[in-house]
Design a protein around this motif. Structure first.
Motif, PDB file in Angstrom:
ATOM      1  N   LEU A   2       0.717  -0.982   0.091  1.00  0.00           N
ATOM      2  CA  LEU A   2       0.047   0.190  -0.141  1.00  0.00           C
ATOM      3  C   LEU A   2       1.057   1.461  -0.006  1.00  0.00           C
ATOM      4  N   VAL A   3       2.074   1.474   0.720  1.00  0.00           N
ATOM      5  CA  VAL A   3       3.400   2.357   0.489  1.00  0.00           C
ATOM      6  C   VAL A   3       3.349   2.806  -0.376  1.00  0.00           C
ATOM      7  N   ALA A   4       3.810   2.189  -1.109  1.00  0.00           N
ATOM      8  CA  ALA A   4       4.734   1.509  -2.646  1.00  0.00           C
ATOM      9  C   ALA A   4       4.093   2.283  -3.319  1.00  0.00           C
ATOM     10  N   ARG A   5       2.569   1.736  -3.530  1.00  0.00           N
ATOM     11  CA  ARG A   5       1.776   2.068  -4.614  1.00  0.00           C
ATOM     12  C   ARG A   5       0.893   3.273  -4.452  1.00  0.00           C
ATOM     13  N   HIS A   6       0.678   3.558  -2.828  1.00  0.00           N
ATOM     14  CA  HIS A   6      -0.374   4.653  -2.829  1.00  0.00           C
ATOM     15  C   HIS A   6       0.353   5.684  -1.720  1.00  0.00           C
ATOM     16  N   PRO A   7       1.265   6.366  -2.080  1.00  0.00           N
ATOM     17  CA  PRO A   7       1.725   6.924  -1.060  1.00  0.00           C
ATOM     18  C   PRO A   7       1.816   8.467  -0.353  1.00  0.00           C
ATOM     19  N   GLY A   8       0.414   8.378  -0.264  1.00  0.00           N
ATOM     20  CA  GLY A   8      -0.006   9.802  -0.206  1.00  0.00           C
ATOM     21  C   GLY A   8      -1.271   8.888   1.476  1.00  0.00           C
ATOM     22  N   ASP A   9      -1.426   8.187   2.001  1.00  0.00           N
ATOM     23  CA  ASP A   9      -2.022   7.020   2.366  1.00  0.00           C
ATOM     24  C   ASP A   9      -1.903   6.936   3.613  1.00  0.00           C
ATOM     25  N   VAL A  10      -0.812   6.768   4.005  1.00  0.00           N
ATOM     26  CA  VAL A  10      -0.628   6.029   5.354  1.00  0.00           C
ATOM     27  C   VAL A  10       0.800   7.859   5.633  1.00  0.00           C
ATOM     28  N   VAL A  11       0.539   7.816   6.967  1.00  0.00           N
ATOM     29  CA  VAL A  11       1.821   8.695   8.340  1.00  0.00           C
ATOM     30  C   VAL A  11       2.176   7.639   8.119  1.00  0.00           C
ATOM     31  N   THR A  12       2.039   6.608   9.557  1.00  0.00           N
ATOM     32  CA  THR A  12       3.085   6.031   9.889  1.00  0.00           C
ATOM     33  C   THR A  12       2.700   4.228   9.254  1.00  0.00           C
ATOM     34  N   LEU A  13       3.350   3.490   9.516  1.00  0.00           N
ATOM     35  CA  LEU A  13       2.728   2.315   9.413  1.00  0.00           C
ATOM     36  C   LEU A  13       3.894   1.207  10.530  1.00  0.00           C
ATOM     37  N   VAL A  14       2.965   0.851  11.737  1.00  0.00           N
ATOM     38  CA  VAL A  14       3.928  -0.349  12.035  1.00  0.00           C
ATOM     39  C   VAL A  14       3.740  -1.963  11.992  1.00  0.00           C
ATOM     40  N   ALA A  15       4.305  -2.208  10.578  1.00  0.00           N
ATOM     41  CA  ALA A  15       4.019  -3.787  10.102  1.00  0.00           C
ATOM     42  C   ALA A  15       5.061  -5.073  11.170  1.00  0.00           C
ATOM     43  N   HIS A  16       3.973  -5.309  11.288  1.00  0.00           N
ATOM     44  CA  HIS A  16       4.030  -6.450  12.538  1.00  0.00           C
ATOM     45  C   HIS A  16       4.760  -8.086  11.690  1.00  0.00           C
ATOM     46  N   GLU A  17       5.363  -8.332  11.723  1.00  0.00           N
ATOM     47  CA  GLU A  17       5.745  -9.408  11.713  1.00  0.00           C
ATOM     48  C   GLU A  17       5.294 -10.256  10.011  1.00  0.00           C
ATOM     49  N   PRO A  18       5.952  -9.238   8.895  1.00  0.00           N
ATOM     50  CA  PRO A  18       5.324  -9.891   7.981  1.00  0.00           C
ATOM     51  C   PRO A  18       5.728 -10.936   7.183  1.00  0.00           C
ATOM     52  N   PRO A  19       5.591 -12.152   6.899  1.00  0.00           N
ATOM     53  CA  PRO A  19       6.067 -13.429   6.554  1.00  0.00           C
ATOM     54  C   PRO A  19       6.409 -13.525   5.079  1.00  0.00           C
ATOM     55  N   LEU A  20       7.149 -12.753   5.263  1.00  0.00           N
ATOM     56  CA  LEU A  20       8.223 -12.310   3.565  1.00  0.00           C
ATOM     57  C   LEU A  20       9.121 -13.649   3.449  1.00  0.00           C
ATOM     58  N   ILE A  21       9.239 -15.082   3.175  1.00  0.00           N
ATOM     59  CA  ILE A  21       9.986 -16.231   3.537  1.00  0.00           C
ATOM     60  C   ILE A  21      11.167 -16.138   2.215  1.00  0.00           C
ATOM     61  N   THR A  22      10.685 -15.116   1.143  1.00  0.00           N
ATOM     62  CA  THR A  22      12.207 -15.419   0.498  1.00  0.00           C
ATOM     63  C   THR A  22      13.032 -14.498   1.093  1.00  0.00           C
ATOM     64  N   LEU A  23      13.079 -13.492   1.664  1.00  0.00           N
ATOM     65  CA  LEU A  23      13.573 -12.472   2.043  1.00  0.00           C
ATOM     66  C   LEU A  23      15.185 -13.200   3.388  1.00  0.00           C
ATOM     67  N   THR A  24      14.721 -14.460   3.546  1.00  0.00           N
ATOM     68  CA  THR A  24      15.689 -14.428   4.552  1.00  0.00           C
ATOM     69  C   THR A  24      16.445 -15.989   3.621  1.00  0.00           C
ATOM     70  N   PRO A  25      17.537 -15.823   4.990  1.00  0.00           N
ATOM     71  CA  PRO A  25      19.636 -16.272   4.099  1.00  0.00           C
ATOM     72  C   PRO A  25      18.374 -18.106   3.780  1.00  0.00           C
ATOM     73  N   ASP A  26      17.890 -18.250   4.193  1.00  0.00           N
ATOM     74  CA  ASP A  26      17.443 -20.105   4.030  1.00  0.00           C
ATOM     75  C   ASP A  26      15.761 -19.774   3.073  1.00  0.00           C
ATOM     76  N   GLY A  27      15.526 -18.385   2.275  1.00  0.00           N
ATOM     77  CA  GLY A  27      14.570 -18.683   1.352  1.00  0.00           C
ATOM     78  C   GLY A  27      14.027 -19.411   0.484  1.00  0.00           C
ATOM     79  N   PRO A  28      14.994 -20.394   0.084  1.00  0.00           N
ATOM     80  CA  PRO A  28      14.695 -21.199  -0.251  1.00  0.00           C
ATOM     81  C   PRO A  28      13.984 -22.575   0.245  1.00  0.00           C
ATOM     82  N   ALA A  29      14.258 -22.732   1.187  1.00  0.00           N
ATOM     83  CA  ALA A  29      14.030 -24.104   2.567  1.00  0.00           C
ATOM     84  C   ALA A  29      12.758 -23.734   2.784  1.00  0.00           C
ATOM     85  N   ALA A  30      13.213 -22.539   2.861  1.00  0.00           N
ATOM     86  CA  ALA A  30      11.234 -21.442   3.521  1.00  0.00           C
ATOM     87  C   ALA A  30      10.557 -22.262   2.563  1.00  0.00           C
ATOM     88  N   VAL A  31      10.601 -21.893   1.488  1.00  0.00           N
ATOM     89  CA  VAL A  31       9.990 -22.661   0.685  1.00  0.00           C
ATOM     90  C   VAL A  31       9.395 -23.457   0.454  1.00  0.00           C
TER      91      VAL A  31
END
Length: 295
Positions: free
Chosen positions: A110-139
């Motif tokens: 949302l912040v990337a696509r609609h930059p005027g929508d959010v003043v402050t974002l607290v993003a709690h534990e986003p499960p972006l598994i491919t960003l970790t060093p063991d991404g292929p194993a997580a997949v």
């Protein structure tokens, strides 16, 4: 609390507004979102902010929000556009936002696509598994959950999911050599009801955990973004994905009380610490501490 339905081309989006609009104190509304959690998951946390106007919603195809697009998959881009539509309909943006799990991924989109929508974002534990060093194993581990669900039903799938999300550290050969988790050991049904449409256990939400945030667009948006992690999550998958997401954005994750569901009362199982969680969220939203550093 007032409940509204926003009719869009792809879905009827049901959202709840606690408090007045415009807000009584002139502060932006506090929007809380999850995925696949719907608005019911934020009842306890919203109650910790009685002085704020709090908005919650059901993502399309979940809870009370029905789809009209003929699809069954869940993508951050579509969900982000839905949240944008709700914020626009409120007529009180930009908002402050607390977003958890898949909702945190939606919020980053949302912040990337609609930059005027959010003043402050607290993003709690986003499960972006491919960003970790063991991404292929997580997949691979994620695929194992889907396979258990497809072969043996909800109980087996959820047991596999709990085993995956409670595993400490990287997904090594030791993880994949473990016996198949027994649903009964987790208090889950062993019979198969035949359904295969669970957004958490199927592959319908893989686009969420596969998402890679647009770092440049997020930086250009001007939104204050805080990546949050539960103190009990640091060594498990969602803690590691939180640290990886924070590093991608050039920060360290900000520590919150409890675990992945730390803002929940006991109505959904393992209870969190909603009082302490609410206090910490208030501190972060108010900027009372240097939230760029872990504590």
């Amino acid at each position: 609390m007032e409940t509204y339905t926003l009719d869009t081309a792809g879905a009827d989006l049901v959202h709840d507004v606690r408090g007045p609009l415009p807000t009584a104190d002139g502060r932006p509304p506090l929007f809380m979102i999850g995925q696949p959690m719907d608005a019911t998951g934020f009842v306890a946390l919203a109650a910790r902010f009685p002085e704020r106007t709090v908005v919650t919603y059901d993502p399309r195809g979940l809870g009370r929000s029905t789809r009209k697009d003929g699809r069954t998959d869940h993508t951050p881009e579509t969900q982000a556009d839905d949240v944008h539509a709700v914020i626009k309909a409120l007529g009180a943006g930009p908002v402050e936002m607390f977003a958890s799990s898949g909702g945190a991924v939606t919020a980053l989109a949302l912040v990337a696509r609609h930059p005027g929508d959010v003043v402050t974002l607290v993003a709690h534990e986003p499960p972006l598994i491919t960003l970790t060093p063991d991404g292929p194993a997580a997949v691979r581990a994620r695929a194992g959950v889907r396979d258990a669900y497809e072969k043996r039903g909800w109980g087996a799938g959820m047991a596999a999911f709990v085993a995956m999300t409670s595993w400490e550290g990287e997904f090594t050969d030791a993880y994949f050599a473990r016996p198949t988790p027994d649903p009964a050991a987790f208090g889950m049904p062993t019979e198969d009801d035949g359904s295969r449409d669970d957004p958490l256990l199927s592959d319908r939400s893989w686009a969420i955990s596969d998402h890679r945030p647009d770092v440049d667009a997020i930086a250009a948006a001007g939104t204050r973004v805080v990546i949050a992690v539960g103190e009990e999550s640091r060594s498990v998958q969602t803690g590691r994905t939180s640290d990886a997401t924070a590093a991608l954005l050039g920060q360290r994750a900000t520590v919150f009380p409890s675990h992945h569901g730390g803002f929940l009362d006991g109505e959904f199982g393992y209870p969190g610490k909603p009082d302490a969680f609410g206090r910490r969220l208030r501190e972060v939203l108010d900027g009372a501490r240097d939230v760029s550093a872990a504590s």
